[in-house]
Design an enzyme around this catalytic site. Sequence first.
Site, PDB file in Angstrom:
ATOM      1  N   GLY A 190      -1.867  11.732  15.958  1.00 15.08           N
ATOM      2  CA  GLY A 190      -1.806  11.239  14.533  1.00 15.08           C
ATOM      3  C   GLY A 190      -1.413  12.454  13.716  1.00 15.08           C
ATOM      4  O   GLY A 190      -1.021  13.458  14.213  1.00 15.08           O
ATOM      5  N   GLU A 211      -2.117  10.595  23.489  1.00 18.60           N
ATOM      6  CA  GLU A 211      -1.917   9.599  22.878  1.00 18.60           C
ATOM      7  C   GLU A 211      -1.982   8.193  23.403  1.00 18.60           C
ATOM      8  O   GLU A 211      -1.096   8.114  24.291  1.00 18.60           O
ATOM      9  CB  GLU A 211      -0.555   9.696  21.794  1.00 18.60           C
ATOM     10  CG  GLU A 211      -0.073   8.507  20.999  1.00 18.60           C
ATOM     11  CD  GLU A 211      -0.857   8.116  20.081  1.00 18.60           C
ATOM     12  OE1 GLU A 211      -1.584   9.005  19.162  1.00 18.60           O
ATOM     13  OE2 GLU A 211      -1.422   6.915  19.959  1.00 18.60           O
ATOM     14  N   HIS A 454      22.256  25.783  -7.105  1.00 18.77           N
ATOM     15  CA  HIS A 454      22.568  26.325  -5.827  1.00 18.77           C
ATOM     16  C   HIS A 454      22.335  27.826  -5.723  1.00 18.77           C
ATOM     17  O   HIS A 454      22.343  28.562  -6.848  1.00 18.77           O
ATOM     18  CB  HIS A 454      24.143  26.089  -5.830  1.00 18.77           C
ATOM     19  CG  HIS A 454      24.823  26.595  -4.595  1.00 18.77           C
ATOM     20  ND1 HIS A 454      24.519  26.367  -3.341  1.00 18.77           N
ATOM     21  CD2 HIS A 454      25.507  27.949  -4.297  1.00 18.77           C
ATOM     22  CE1 HIS A 454      25.180  27.080  -2.488  1.00 18.77           C
ATOM     23  NE2 HIS A 454      25.900  28.040  -3.190  1.00 18.77           N
TER      24      HIS A 454
HETATM   25  P1  NAD Z   1      -4.436   8.821  12.633  1.00 18.00           P
HETATM   26  O1  NAD Z   1      -4.554   7.429  12.050  1.00 18.00           O
HETATM   27  O2  NAD Z   1      -3.345   9.533  11.900  1.00 18.00           O
HETATM   28  O3  NAD Z   1      -4.002   9.212  14.076  1.00 18.00           O
HETATM   29  C1  NAD Z   1      -4.687   8.874  15.135  1.00 18.00           C
HETATM   30  C2  NAD Z   1      -4.003   8.615  16.264  1.00 18.00           C
HETATM   31  O4  NAD Z   1      -5.012   8.451  17.369  1.00 18.00           O
HETATM   32  C3  NAD Z   1      -3.180   7.740  16.247  1.00 18.00           C
HETATM   33  O5  NAD Z   1      -1.556   7.614  16.822  1.00 18.00           O
HETATM   34  C4  NAD Z   1      -3.603   6.581  17.422  1.00 18.00           C
HETATM   35  O6  NAD Z   1      -2.880   5.888  17.991  1.00 18.00           O
HETATM   36  C5  NAD Z   1      -4.329   7.377  18.054  1.00 18.00           C
HETATM   37  N1  NAD Z   1      -5.547   6.908  18.937  1.00 18.00           N
HETATM   38  C6  NAD Z   1      -6.393   5.965  18.482  1.00 18.00           C
HETATM   39  N2  NAD Z   1      -7.477   5.825  19.373  1.00 18.00           N
HETATM   40  C7  NAD Z   1      -7.148   6.509  20.608  1.00 18.00           C
HETATM   41  C8  NAD Z   1      -7.521   6.937  21.856  1.00 18.00           C
HETATM   42  N3  NAD Z   1      -8.803   6.247  22.406  1.00 18.00           N
HETATM   43  N4  NAD Z   1      -7.053   7.606  22.569  1.00 18.00           N
HETATM   44  C9  NAD Z   1      -5.851   8.273  22.354  1.00 18.00           C
HETATM   45  N5  NAD Z   1      -5.278   8.133  21.233  1.00 18.00           N
HETATM   46  C10 NAD Z   1      -5.727   7.154  20.186  1.00 18.00           C
HETATM   47  O7  NAD Z   1      -5.775   9.508  12.262  1.00 18.00           O
HETATM   48  P2  NAD Z   1      -6.177  10.982  12.183  1.00 18.00           P
HETATM   49  O8  NAD Z   1      -4.796  11.802  12.642  1.00 18.00           O
HETATM   50  O9  NAD Z   1      -7.545  11.179  12.738  1.00 18.00           O
HETATM   51  O10 NAD Z   1      -6.280  11.403  10.819  1.00 18.00           O
HETATM   52  C11 NAD Z   1      -7.156  10.519   9.927  1.00 18.00           C
HETATM   53  C12 NAD Z   1      -6.782  10.300   8.648  1.00 18.00           C
HETATM   54  O11 NAD Z   1      -6.533  11.457   7.576  1.00 18.00           O
HETATM   55  C13 NAD Z   1      -5.354   9.568   8.521  1.00 18.00           C
HETATM   56  O12 NAD Z   1      -5.400   8.230   7.919  1.00 18.00           O
HETATM   57  C14 NAD Z   1      -4.351  10.394   7.701  1.00 18.00           C
HETATM   58  O13 NAD Z   1      -3.860   9.732   6.758  1.00 18.00           O
HETATM   59  C15 NAD Z   1      -5.610  11.344   6.961  1.00 18.00           C
HETATM   60  N6  NAD Z   1      -4.992  12.792   7.058  1.00 18.00           N
HETATM   61  C16 NAD Z   1      -4.003  13.238   6.115  1.00 18.00           C
HETATM   62  C17 NAD Z   1      -3.364  14.131   6.372  1.00 18.00           C
HETATM   63  C18 NAD Z   1      -1.936  14.492   5.413  1.00 18.00           C
HETATM   64  O14 NAD Z   1      -1.841  13.620   4.762  1.00 18.00           O
HETATM   65  N7  NAD Z   1      -1.051  15.408   5.650  1.00 18.00           N
HETATM   66  C19 NAD Z   1      -3.642  15.232   7.352  1.00 18.00           C
HETATM   67  C20 NAD Z   1      -4.716  15.098   8.182  1.00 18.00           C
HETATM   68  C21 NAD Z   1      -5.550  13.664   7.985  1.00 18.00           C
END
Ligand code: NAD
Length: 482
Positions: A190, A211, A454
Amino acid sequence: MSKQYDVVVIGSGPAGYVAAIRCAQLGLKTACIEKWLNKEGKSVYGGTCLNVGCIPSKALLDTSHKFLEAQQHFQVHGIKVEGVEMDVPEMIARKDKVVTQLTQGVKGLFAANKVEGIAGTGKLVAADTVTVTDHDGKEQQLLAKHVILAAGSVPIDIPPAPVDQATIVDSTGALEFTEVPKRLGVIGAGVIGLELGSVWARLGSQVTVLEALDDFLPAVDRQIAREAQKIFAKQELDIKLGTRVTGSKLSKSGKKMVTVDFTDQEGEHQAKFDKLIVCVGRRPFSDDLIDPAVGVQLDSRGFIEVDQHCATNVPGVYAVGDIVRGPMLAHKGMEEGVMVAERLADKKTQVNYDLVPSVIYTHPEIAWVGKTEEELKAEGCEYNVGSFPFVASGRALAANDADGMVKLLADAKTDRLLGCHIIGASAADLLQQMVIAMEFSASAEDIGLTMFSHPALSEAVHEAALAVNGHAIHIGNRKRRR
Ligand code: NAD
Ligand code: FAD
């Protein structure tokens, strides 16, 4: 005797501190309770975002990007550098300095706006009463006409990989490594997995991302997600989709490392890592925040239930930020904080939940707002597509940073912009132009008729808008109507 306030806010992350400041600006007597202690044990404001989230992760992303530029990309420009080395403790110390500057900044903003900051743990014990237990265990009671709950979120744990913050870490631990791990495992592809995976990959880690889903970045427009997957593969992020982590074992002696068991379509596997980051999402932090007798409704996952104006079912009690429905993003919480404050001052402020921008701060950045092509198809909406690759942008080529594209989606009948999807350098800042345009209900033609400087990367947005109606100048027009 209990102190009396117009508003008491619990939590000083971006949702809470912004709500508190705006309440005070509007003449409401406001207190903001915060329990966070920093590494030195000092009470600090700013929540996840400033202490262990948005800001420190971007500090490391910026440092690691500069390192990679110096190590690999300067040569293209004719700049010869030798002996480029990374000083990890120095990088972490700089990140900490940025964090301190910003958390102190919130303290200063509280003082300037006459918000009373209170260190301790808050609990809603009645609709108009909050108790605060300070760090020495002393309790006081505050009376409030209105309470805003802004307690945020925490990382989700998974039983097969319990976090010890030494070898198996969450996102907070991954901001504190003292050296570059040779082999880094990441569970979850994620936002955090991609951003922090990129930091350590740029500094030399061999990164494997495990993932669970078969799809890569399912919330992202498919064309952009496919482009991103190709680019990350070139960056040697080994992203394994459709995997299930079944267990992990820490080494008992010698150099600490972890062996991870996982399965995929081909069967069972084992991988050894020096560090493992678990980043599988976050959960609302509503534990022990509210006395159940108050009757504030939570959903089955612990989110506080609110209406579109962030009011809970209990009159006078509001909730904002990660602790309520919607994307867990700092800017979404900030807007909710402002909305609640302004509505308490009898204004009619709303949040436009249809236009919450999202950004993944990898390089290139991935940024989007509005609908994806897949969503428009599912809704049966007829739309036109205009896209422009950065490889055709003079400015992107001049910078030797031409991966990616801009893609705009517009209603086929009205030409109104429905979605903007960008993968490329500075995508976050380019996207913001389209967020403003869409907030004002702009059409693709409106953007096409606007003059762009530009040479600038934003010309790619202009050209994509022209391409929606087949008028792009700097690329062949293949009108795509769906
Ligand atoms: P996320 O929801 O973005 O990603 C989590 C990922 O882990 C998903 O792809 C999911 O399918 C996977 N997953 C879940 N359980 C799993 C497992 N048991 N085994 C393998 N994969 C698994 O969550 P995150 O990356 O932890 O981030 C958390 C929150 O923080 C997010 O909601 C995000 O919006 C926020 N965040 C935002 C930013 C940004 O805006 N740039 C940056 C970092 C975090
Ligand atoms: P939080 O920031 O979590 O703040 C809640 C505060 O409440 C905390 O300080 C907590 O100590 C306090 N609190 C909780 N309970 C109590 C209590 N009972 N009494 C007193 N205080 C209490 N979002 C983006 O938009 N862009 C990004 O680039 C981005 N990057 C991120 C990177 C990482 C590594 C992480 C982990 C998150 C990132 N996020 C990003 C998400 C962002 O940090 C959150 O969406 C945001 O911080 C949520 O704000 P909040 O105010 O709702 O909660």
